[in-house]
Write a protein that holds these residues in place. Structure first.
Motif, PDB file in Angstrom:
ATOM      1  N   ILE A   1       0.928  -0.960  -0.217  1.00 15.25           N
ATOM      2  CA  ILE A   1      -0.383  -0.286  -0.203  1.00 15.25           C
ATOM      3  C   ILE A   1       0.921   1.015  -0.171  1.00 15.25           C
ATOM      4  O   ILE A   1       2.088   1.159   0.742  1.00 15.25           O
ATOM      5  CB  ILE A   1      -0.526   0.457   1.808  1.00 15.25           C
ATOM      6  CG1 ILE A   1      -2.214  -1.058   1.043  1.00 15.25           C
ATOM      7  CG2 ILE A   1      -1.658   1.576   1.004  1.00 15.25           C
ATOM      8  CD1 ILE A   1      -2.767  -0.911   2.547  1.00 15.25           C
ATOM      9  N   ASP A   2       0.700   2.331  -0.794  1.00 17.00           N
ATOM     10  CA  ASP A   2       1.557   3.513  -1.183  1.00 17.00           C
ATOM     11  C   ASP A   2       0.681   4.634   0.462  1.00 17.00           C
ATOM     12  O   ASP A   2      -0.064   4.853  -0.186  1.00 17.00           O
ATOM     13  CB  ASP A   2       0.916   4.153  -2.159  1.00 17.00           C
ATOM     14  CG  ASP A   2       1.810   4.947  -2.364  1.00 17.00           C
ATOM     15  OD1 ASP A   2       2.124   6.188  -1.424  1.00 17.00           O
ATOM     16  OD2 ASP A   2       2.404   5.414  -3.843  1.00 17.00           O
ATOM     17  N   GLU A   3       0.828   4.476   1.196  1.00 13.37           N
ATOM     18  CA  GLU A   3       0.430   5.267   2.609  1.00 13.37           C
ATOM     19  C   GLU A   3       0.377   6.718   2.153  1.00 13.37           C
ATOM     20  O   GLU A   3      -0.234   7.291   2.244  1.00 13.37           O
ATOM     21  CB  GLU A   3       1.142   4.626   3.810  1.00 13.37           C
ATOM     22  CG  GLU A   3       1.050   3.387   4.327  1.00 13.37           C
ATOM     23  CD  GLU A   3       1.937   3.466   5.410  1.00 13.37           C
ATOM     24  OE1 GLU A   3       3.077   4.073   5.511  1.00 13.37           O
ATOM     25  OE2 GLU A   3       1.560   2.170   6.229  1.00 13.37           O
ATOM     26  N   ASN A   4       1.278   6.759   0.868  1.00 11.88           N
ATOM     27  CA  ASN A   4       1.508   8.372   0.754  1.00 11.88           C
ATOM     28  C   ASN A   4      -0.178   9.033   0.109  1.00 11.88           C
ATOM     29  O   ASN A   4      -0.782   9.947  -0.255  1.00 11.88           O
ATOM     30  CB  ASN A   4       2.505   8.979  -0.134  1.00 11.88           C
ATOM     31  CG  ASN A   4       3.580   9.450   0.461  1.00 11.88           C
ATOM     32  OD1 ASN A   4       3.874   9.939   2.093  1.00 11.88           O
ATOM     33  ND2 ASN A   4       4.203   9.278  -0.156  1.00 11.88           N
ATOM     34  N   LYS A   5      -0.644   8.469  -0.899  1.00  9.93           N
ATOM     35  CA  LYS A   5      -1.648   8.189  -1.551  1.00  9.93           C
ATOM     36  C   LYS A   5      -2.898   8.076  -0.629  1.00  9.93           C
ATOM     37  O   LYS A   5      -4.075   8.581  -0.575  1.00  9.93           O
ATOM     38  CB  LYS A   5      -1.893   6.724  -2.824  1.00  9.93           C
ATOM     39  CG  LYS A   5      -1.207   7.329  -3.624  1.00  9.93           C
ATOM     40  CD  LYS A   5      -0.623   6.423  -5.343  1.00  9.93           C
ATOM     41  CE  LYS A   5      -0.281   6.543  -6.234  1.00  9.93           C
ATOM     42  NZ  LYS A   5      -0.375   5.081  -7.396  1.00  9.93           N
ATOM     43  N   VAL A   6      -2.623   7.491   1.127  1.00 12.63           N
ATOM     44  CA  VAL A   6      -3.900   6.755   1.559  1.00 12.63           C
ATOM     45  C   VAL A   6      -3.732   8.454   2.263  1.00 12.63           C
ATOM     46  O   VAL A   6      -5.216   8.418   1.991  1.00 12.63           O
ATOM     47  CB  VAL A   6      -3.557   5.932   1.787  1.00 12.63           C
ATOM     48  CG1 VAL A   6      -4.913   5.629   3.501  1.00 12.63           C
ATOM     49  CG2 VAL A   6      -3.430   4.624   1.132  1.00 12.63           C
ATOM     50  N   ASP A   7      -2.753   8.839   2.533  1.00 16.57           N
ATOM     51  CA  ASP A   7      -2.787  10.026   3.732  1.00 16.57           C
ATOM     52  C   ASP A   7      -3.438  11.489   2.391  1.00 16.57           C
ATOM     53  O   ASP A   7      -4.180  12.324   3.327  1.00 16.57           O
ATOM     54  CB  ASP A   7      -1.910  10.674   4.034  1.00 16.57           C
ATOM     55  CG  ASP A   7      -0.733   9.226   4.819  1.00 16.57           C
ATOM     56  OD1 ASP A   7      -1.786   8.368   5.209  1.00 16.57           O
ATOM     57  OD2 ASP A   7       0.321   9.537   5.199  1.00 16.57           O
ATOM     58  N   ASP A   8      -3.083  11.539   1.211  1.00 17.22           N
ATOM     59  CA  ASP A   8      -3.887  12.349  -0.010  1.00 17.22           C
ATOM     60  C   ASP A   8      -5.256  12.585  -0.001  1.00 17.22           C
ATOM     61  O   ASP A   8      -5.750  13.173  -0.430  1.00 17.22           O
ATOM     62  CB  ASP A   8      -3.122  12.276  -1.421  1.00 17.22           C
ATOM     63  CG  ASP A   8      -1.226  12.623  -1.428  1.00 17.22           C
ATOM     64  OD1 ASP A   8      -1.195  13.286  -0.283  1.00 17.22           O
ATOM     65  OD2 ASP A   8      -0.433  12.503  -1.966  1.00 17.22           O
TER      66      ASP A   8
END
Length: 76
Positions: free
Chosen positions: A3-10
């Protein structure tokens, strides 16, 4: 799957924009790990408290609006 946590955070930050109320407050009904990362990035105040909402910083407000429009606005 990684999982790309930066995409989740965005995405979470964009959705916080959707629930804005009282100026810079948003409901904090999202994953705690993501909220903690957004706090560490300087977008929201510390989410660990008894309030049901979290305060977005000025940078958080601007970024959440930009991301909301980028991710969810229909192209014209």
């Amino acid at each position: 799957m990684e999982i790309d946590e930066n995409k989740v955070d965005d995405t979470v930050l964009a959705l916080l924009y959707l629930t804005l109320h009282d100026g810079a407050r948003a409901w904090k009904t999202f994953d705690w790990e993501s909220l903690n990362r957004l706090h560490e990035k300087g977008f929201i105040a510390d989410p660990v408290n008894k309030a049901k909402s979290v305060v977005l910083t000025e940078e958080g407000l601007q970024t959440s609006e930009r991301l909301f429009n980028q991710l969810f606005s229909k192209k014209q």
